[in-house]
Design a protein around this motif. Sequence first.
Motif, PDB file in Angstrom:
ATOM      1  N   SER A 133     -12.753  10.062   4.218  1.00 41.90           N
ATOM      2  CA  SER A 133     -11.459  10.291   4.863  1.00 41.90           C
ATOM      3  C   SER A 133     -10.321   9.905   3.935  1.00 41.90           C
ATOM      4  CB  SER A 133     -11.359   9.466   6.153  1.00 41.90           C
ATOM      5  OG  SER A 133     -12.339   9.880   7.075  1.00 41.90           O
ATOM      6  N   PRO A 134      -9.129  10.481   4.129  1.00 44.56           N
ATOM      7  CA  PRO A 134      -7.965  10.072   3.337  1.00 44.56           C
ATOM      8  C   PRO A 134      -7.626   8.604   3.581  1.00 44.56           C
ATOM      9  CG  PRO A 134      -7.557  12.149   4.458  1.00 44.56           C
ATOM     10  CD  PRO A 134      -8.816  11.598   5.043  1.00 44.56           C
ATOM     11  N   ALA A 135      -7.082   7.953   2.538  1.00 43.04           N
ATOM     12  CA  ALA A 135      -6.739   6.527   2.627  1.00 43.04           C
ATOM     13  C   ALA A 135      -5.634   6.208   1.637  1.00 43.04           C
ATOM     14  CB  ALA A 135      -7.959   5.665   2.337  1.00 43.04           C
ATOM     15  N   PRO A 136      -4.835   5.195   1.914  1.00 36.52           N
ATOM     16  CA  PRO A 136      -3.832   4.752   0.949  1.00 36.52           C
ATOM     17  C   PRO A 136      -4.461   3.903  -0.151  1.00 36.52           C
ATOM     18  CG  PRO A 136      -3.774   3.360   2.885  1.00 36.52           C
ATOM     19  CD  PRO A 136      -4.778   4.427   3.170  1.00 36.52           C
ATOM     20  N   VAL A 137      -3.726   3.725  -1.241  1.00 37.53           N
ATOM     21  CA  VAL A 137      -4.076   2.783  -2.298  1.00 37.53           C
ATOM     22  C   VAL A 137      -3.414   1.447  -1.975  1.00 37.53           C
ATOM     23  CG1 VAL A 137      -3.826   2.238  -4.747  1.00 37.53           C
ATOM     24  CG2 VAL A 137      -4.304   4.591  -4.033  1.00 37.53           C
ATOM     25  N   LEU A 138      -4.167   0.360  -2.098  1.00 42.08           N
ATOM     26  CA  LEU A 138      -3.638  -0.975  -1.801  1.00 42.08           C
ATOM     27  C   LEU A 138      -3.700  -1.857  -3.042  1.00 42.08           C
ATOM     28  CD1 LEU A 138      -5.598  -0.060   0.887  1.00 42.08           C
ATOM     29  CD2 LEU A 138      -4.251  -1.931   1.834  1.00 42.08           C
ATOM     30  N   LEU A 194      -8.991   0.732  -1.653  1.00 43.99           N
ATOM     31  CA  LEU A 194      -8.713   1.834  -0.740  1.00 43.99           C
ATOM     32  C   LEU A 194      -9.268   1.461   0.627  1.00 43.99           C
ATOM     33  CD1 LEU A 194     -10.104   4.611  -3.101  1.00 43.99           C
ATOM     34  CD2 LEU A 194      -7.685   4.388  -2.540  1.00 43.99           C
ATOM     35  N   MET A 195      -8.531   1.807   1.694  1.00 44.07           N
ATOM     36  CA  MET A 195      -9.033   1.521   3.036  1.00 44.07           C
ATOM     37  C   MET A 195      -8.368   2.454   4.036  1.00 44.07           C
ATOM     38  SD  MET A 195      -9.137  -2.094   5.096  1.00 44.07           S
ATOM     39  CE  MET A 195      -9.987  -2.210   6.676  1.00 44.07           C
ATOM     40  N   THR A 196      -9.168   3.013   4.953  1.00 45.19           N
ATOM     41  CA  THR A 196      -8.596   3.846   6.001  1.00 45.19           C
ATOM     42  C   THR A 196      -7.623   3.018   6.832  1.00 45.19           C
ATOM     43  OG1 THR A 196     -10.589   3.353   7.303  1.00 45.19           O
ATOM     44  CG2 THR A 196     -10.515   5.467   6.169  1.00 45.19           C
ATOM     45  N   ARG A 197      -6.572   3.651   7.289  1.00 44.14           N
ATOM     46  CA  ARG A 197      -5.534   2.942   8.021  1.00 44.14           C
ATOM     47  C   ARG A 197      -6.038   2.473   9.381  1.00 44.14           C
ATOM     48  NH1 ARG A 197      -0.447   3.682   5.658  1.00 44.14           N
ATOM     49  NH2 ARG A 197      -0.427   5.307   4.049  1.00 44.14           N
ATOM     50  N   SER A 198      -5.599   1.286   9.788  1.00 45.48           N
ATOM     51  CA  SER A 198      -6.002   0.750  11.092  1.00 45.48           C
ATOM     52  C   SER A 198      -5.471   1.594  12.236  1.00 45.48           C
ATOM     53  CB  SER A 198      -5.513  -0.692  11.246  1.00 45.48           C
ATOM     54  OG  SER A 198      -4.095  -0.755  11.115  1.00 45.48           O
ATOM     55  N   SER A 199      -4.365   2.318  11.986  1.00 44.76           N
ATOM     56  CA  SER A 199      -3.769   3.162  13.020  1.00 44.76           C
ATOM     57  C   SER A 199      -4.454   4.520  13.133  1.00 44.76           C
ATOM     58  CB  SER A 199      -2.291   3.388  12.725  1.00 44.76           C
ATOM     59  OG  SER A 199      -2.119   3.996  11.446  1.00 44.76           O
ATOM     60  N   ALA A 200      -5.328   4.857  12.151  1.00 41.80           N
ATOM     61  CA  ALA A 200      -6.000   6.157  12.153  1.00 41.80           C
ATOM     62  C   ALA A 200      -7.179   6.152  13.116  1.00 41.80           C
ATOM     63  CB  ALA A 200      -6.474   6.507  10.755  1.00 41.80           C
ATOM     64  N   TRP A 238       0.844  -1.192   0.000  1.00 42.74           N
ATOM     65  CA  TRP A 238       0.000   0.000   0.000  1.00 42.74           C
ATOM     66  C   TRP A 238       0.874   1.235   0.000  1.00 42.74           C
ATOM     67  CZ3 TRP A 238       0.345  -3.760   3.668  1.00 42.74           C
ATOM     68  CH2 TRP A 238       0.959  -3.427   4.871  1.00 42.74           C
ATOM     69  N   THR A 239       0.343   2.327  -0.537  1.00 40.11           N
ATOM     70  CA  THR A 239       1.104   3.566  -0.660  1.00 40.11           C
ATOM     71  C   THR A 239       1.396   4.169   0.707  1.00 40.11           C
ATOM     72  OG1 THR A 239      -0.963   4.811  -0.945  1.00 40.11           O
ATOM     73  CG2 THR A 239       0.206   4.137  -2.945  1.00 40.11           C
ATOM     74  N   ARG A 240       2.560   4.756   0.836  1.00 35.34           N
ATOM     75  CA  ARG A 240       2.899   5.475   2.068  1.00 35.34           C
ATOM     76  C   ARG A 240       2.106   6.779   2.175  1.00 35.34           C
ATOM     77  NH1 ARG A 240       7.238   3.375   4.725  1.00 35.34           N
ATOM     78  NH2 ARG A 240       8.395   1.747   3.604  1.00 35.34           N
ATOM     79  N   LYS A 241       1.608   7.266   1.045  1.00 35.59           N
ATOM     80  CA  LYS A 241       0.834   8.502   0.998  1.00 35.59           C
ATOM     81  C   LYS A 241      -0.658   8.184   1.006  1.00 35.59           C
ATOM     82  CE  LYS A 241       0.365  12.724  -1.768  1.00 35.59           C
ATOM     83  NZ  LYS A 241       0.850  13.466  -2.961  1.00 35.59           N
TER      84      LYS A 241
END
Length: 258
Positions: free
Chosen positions: A222-227, A125-131, A97-100
């Motif tokens: 919400s912002p999310a990375p590309v996976l 696309l998926m919101t980060r588990s740490s967010a 997944w993208t760092r951005k």
Amino acid sequence: MRTLFLISIFCIGIVQFACSQDNNLPETKERELVWKDEFNYANREELLKVWESQNGPSGHILCSRWPENIEVGSGTVRLVNRKESRGGQDWTSASMWTRKDFRYGYFECRYRYASETGTNNSFWLMTRSSASEPSTGKRFEIDINEGHYPNEVNTNIHNWSDITVNTDGKKTHPSFHKTFQFDQTDFSKDFHTFGLEWNEQELIYYLDGKEIRRAKNEFCHSPAPVLLSLAIITWAGEVSDEIDGTYMEIDYVKIFNK
């Protein structure tokens, strides 16, 4: 990519049209290309400066996933399945997944499937588990495509904020799923483009520049990375030793804004 043991709206579409390989969404000509990766890296180490990789087991699928299963070369990246015991599982594969993070736009990936049943070839696309829980909308997952060899496209929208527990102890969450089968197409033989227009109002899915699904955007804000992920699963067909050495091959990822 998550197991669909969910509260869901389930539809199957049988689509007969032939898929053009180079028919990109026309609107991209009127948009700004804000991010792209054409995978012109010398090695995996360079790739992983832009992308992160899973590095361990996966409890909900049949394979653990590792950086070593990511192969870079000739302007593409391959996520490779291997029959090997690692991380307590009998198969290995890859997920990155993208760092951005990104929010809204037209997202497109050109790739081809691994060439055996039992494989799940995903662009999502998926919101980060740490967010933290977002102030607007929900924690979400948008599966632009979970592709199953040879001719199945799966699109999903998951709400990961509103998890409930049934009387039998199983967790469920709202999920909205739609499947398409393209009887004249083998998605492992040629590259195809899978796209998503993600805006505040709608989620519009594309295959080779043709719209295949449109849904109201009720909670994905919400912002999310590309996976990009390859997995071995039982609900994508027979799992056999023929999977060993197969791969999902990705040509590019591009993101456009107006």
